[in-house]
Scaffold this active site. Structure first.
Site, PDB file in Angstrom:
ATOM      1  N   LYS A  60      35.899   5.412 -27.220  1.00  0.00           N
ATOM      2  CA  LYS A  60      35.113   6.520 -27.760  1.00  0.00           C
ATOM      3  C   LYS A  60      33.677   6.055 -27.972  1.00  0.00           C
ATOM      4  O   LYS A  60      33.371   5.299 -28.887  1.00  0.00           O
ATOM      5  CB  LYS A  60      35.677   7.000 -29.098  1.00  0.00           C
ATOM      6  CG  LYS A  60      35.088   8.347 -29.488  1.00  0.00           C
ATOM      7  CD  LYS A  60      35.060   8.601 -30.969  1.00  0.00           C
ATOM      8  CE  LYS A  60      33.842   8.092 -31.654  1.00  0.00           C
ATOM      9  NZ  LYS A  60      32.559   8.621 -31.193  1.00  0.00           N
ATOM     10  N   GLU A  73      32.873  -4.980 -36.438  1.00  0.00           N
ATOM     11  CA  GLU A  73      31.562  -5.594 -36.210  1.00  0.00           C
ATOM     12  C   GLU A  73      30.548  -4.654 -36.834  1.00  0.00           C
ATOM     13  O   GLU A  73      30.308  -3.570 -36.303  1.00  0.00           O
ATOM     14  CB  GLU A  73      31.274  -5.700 -34.703  1.00  0.00           C
ATOM     15  CG  GLU A  73      32.178  -6.633 -33.959  1.00  0.00           C
ATOM     16  CD  GLU A  73      31.939  -8.076 -34.316  1.00  0.00           C
ATOM     17  OE1 GLU A  73      30.916  -8.388 -34.962  1.00  0.00           O
ATOM     18  OE2 GLU A  73      32.789  -8.900 -33.956  1.00  0.00           O
ATOM     19  N   CYS A  76      22.123  -5.101 -34.170  1.00  0.00           N
ATOM     20  CA  CYS A  76      22.819  -5.439 -35.411  1.00  0.00           C
ATOM     21  C   CYS A  76      22.389  -6.793 -35.950  1.00  0.00           C
ATOM     22  O   CYS A  76      22.326  -7.002 -37.151  1.00  0.00           O
ATOM     23  CB  CYS A  76      24.317  -5.417 -35.161  1.00  0.00           C
ATOM     24  SG  CYS A  76      24.774  -6.372 -33.722  1.00  0.00           S
ATOM     25  N   GLU A 128      19.718  -2.417 -44.252  1.00  0.00           N
ATOM     26  CA  GLU A 128      19.545  -2.454 -42.804  1.00  0.00           C
ATOM     27  C   GLU A 128      18.741  -1.222 -42.374  1.00  0.00           C
ATOM     28  O   GLU A 128      19.163  -0.090 -42.604  1.00  0.00           O
ATOM     29  CB  GLU A 128      20.910  -2.432 -42.116  1.00  0.00           C
ATOM     30  CG  GLU A 128      20.797  -2.551 -40.610  1.00  0.00           C
ATOM     31  CD  GLU A 128      22.141  -2.442 -39.900  1.00  0.00           C
ATOM     32  OE1 GLU A 128      22.917  -1.526 -40.211  1.00  0.00           O
ATOM     33  OE2 GLU A 128      22.394  -3.283 -39.029  1.00  0.00           O
TER      34      GLU A 128
END
Ligand code: NAD
Length: 490
Positions: free
Chosen positions: A183, A258, A292, A392
């Site tokens: 997905k 992750e 990331c 972040e």
């Protein structure tokens, strides 16, 4: 803006059971080119029923299809072929990735896709090397172990490296004999659909890889809740990862996560300053900062602060956003208007908090003025507890923090809930290794930044997730061990 002939995908359809199928509803959603604001195509908006159809197809392929009977050597050949086909279609796939994500065509064609191809070939090599053991048990018995696939894997991926991060999950899952429902993110589904087609061309049996596209959270949730899904391989935000871990508890699925990061990049006074400046800019501006592991907190030792910042600002000012389809562009468009607005809000927040804006800080208008471009942005005089140093941002915004001694820098670097990556720059190699051990991060780079290899494990400490991708470590989470006892008595 340059225009590109749009490579063929099958918009509006889902890939289930080795066929392009109509979704259960006629609902579609647009995917947009973030460099121009133009709609690229309409995609099928799959729902829970479609998720179920994809899982059923994967489940049948796992139980009854040719896949479980196929030798590891034959599986390896198919995986290798997928890698080679990704290389063969590099140009088209690269165009799709760039149109969909806004990343420079240079990055799509020369970095993401060659690595995705390599990941398939790397795991092709592993397929024949995964085996059980004989165990020296007590008594007249033989005990041996079988390393078996877990079953249906749902691979849920984000938008920043769409095909590459899909390859990190699909390749080890297939190498170990699982079947997959992939997905992609609603913002970047095009290359996942092409991967379905490529895998078919490579000879992957029907139902072994299924791809569902959708705009709603419900689609991912349906996969996470589905009792016939054995494992969720997820890359995305920490908040979604937490939701998935909670939700997966209901069926006790295996989960690997992750997640996000706020990675520290530490420059000591004895570093090669030009190298460290290059590393700092690559660390935060590669992939428009939508990485990331981006080195978004830059710790600079006081003694070199002024000289370092002068060089860093010079270099940053030379890095202007450009048309992603232009092969000379090294800094593209952010993935969406929503993401651009989030980044711009963080920039305002940095100014409000009293950090010193020393480069960038604005939306950049180019082309038709509708693109999601933000200038590479550097803040100086940041405190580690400011919002722009804690959270972040997932965009091209660097928070620079000055430090006096290395213990202080390591303490501050570790004082963050994330632990995905970190880097240290110094000519003192013993010091570098000592610091590497102290940093709470799944990857530490010494005098370099942003290196990846299919053989090197990647994953997070702390709130950056658990489980490892790539390397032999990833194989663990796609297999389970069966212990078999044989009576040897007469
Ligand atoms: P996201 O968490 O919003 O979405 C990721 C994927 O999960 C998408 O496909 C999304 O549709 C799906 N999803 C959303 N909610 C879900 C739910 N409740 N159940 C199941 N699926 C759900 O993340 P994003 O905005 O697409 O990506 C950016 C984030 O990804 C950043 O935080 C970034 O750090 C992280 N990321 C991590 C890595 C890594 O390897 N650690 C790599 C790339 C990106």
């Amino acid at each position: 803006m340059a225009t590109a002939a749009q490579p063929e995908v099958k918009p509006g359809l889902l890939f289930i059971g080795g066929k392009w199928v109509d979704p259960s509803s006629t609902k579609v959603f647009p995917t947009i080119n973030p460099a121009t604001g133009e709609i690229l195509t309409q995609l099928a908006d799959a729902n829970e029923r479609d998720a179920d159809a994809a899982v059923q197809a994967a489940s049948r392929a796992f139980r009854d299809g040719p896949w479980p009977e196929m030798s590891a050597a034959d599986r390896a050949k198919i995986l290798w072929k997928i890698g080679d086909l990704i290389d063969k279609y590099n140009e088209d796939l690269g165009t799709l990735e760039t149109l969909d994500n806004g990343k420079p065509i240079f990055e799509s064609r020369q970095v993401d896709l060659p690595m995705a191809a390599e990941v398939f070939r790397y795991y092709a090599g592993w397929a024949t090397k995964i085996h059980g053991e004989t165990v020296p048990v007590r008594g007249p018995f033989l005990n041996y172990t079988l390393r078996e696939p877990v079953g249906v894997v749902a691979a849920i991926v984000p938008w920043n490296f769409p095909l590459l991060l899909a390859s990190w999950k699909v390749a080890p899952a297939l190498a170990t004999g699982n079947t997959v429902v992939l997905k992609p993110s609603p913002w970047t589904s095009l290359t996942a659909l092409r991967l379905a087609e490529i895998s078919q061309e490579a000879g992957l049996p029907d139902g072994v890889l299924n791809v569902v596209t959708g705009s709603t959270v419900a689609l991912g949730q349906a996969l996470v809740r589905h009792p016939q899904v054995a494992k969720i391989a997820f890359t995305g935000s920490t908040r979604t990862g937490q939701e998935i871990a909670r939700e997966a508890a209901g069926t006790l699925k295996r989960v690997t996560l992750e997640l996000g990061g706020k990675s520290p990049n530490i420059v000591l006074a004895d570093a090669d300053l030009d190298g460290a400046v290059r590393g700092a800019t690559v660390g935060i501006f590669y992939g428009k900062g939508e990485v990331c592991a981006a080195g978004s907190r830059l710790f600079v030792e006081k003694r070199i602060h002024d000289e370092f910042m002068h060089k860093l600002i010079e270099r940053t000012k030379k890095m202007q956003p450009g048309d992603p389809l232009d092969p000379r562009t090294r800094f593209g468009a952010l993935v969406s208007e929503q993401q651009m607005n989030t980044v711009l809000k963080y920039i305002d927040k940095g100014k409000d908090e009293g950090a010193k804006l020393v480069a960038g800080g604005e939306r950049a208008l180019l082309g038709n003025g509708k693109g999601c471009f933000v200038q590479p942005t550097v803040f100086d005089a940041v405190q580690n507890d400011m919002v722009i140093a804690r959270e972040e941002i997932f965009g091209p915004v660097l928070a620079t923090i000055e430090f006096g001694d290395i213990d202080e820098a390591v303490r501050a670097a570790n004082k963050n809930p994330y632990g995905l990556a970190a880097a240290v720059w110094t000519r003192d190699i013993a010091k570098a290794h000592r610091i590497a051990r102290k940093l709470e991060a799944g990857t530490v780079w010494i005098n370099t930044y942003n290196n990846y290899d299919p053989a090197a494990p990647f994953g997070g400490y702390k709130m950056s997730g658990y489980g490892r991708e790539l390397g032999m470590q990833a194989l663990e989470s796609y297999t389970q061990v069966k212990s078999v006892w044989v009576n040897l008595k007469d």
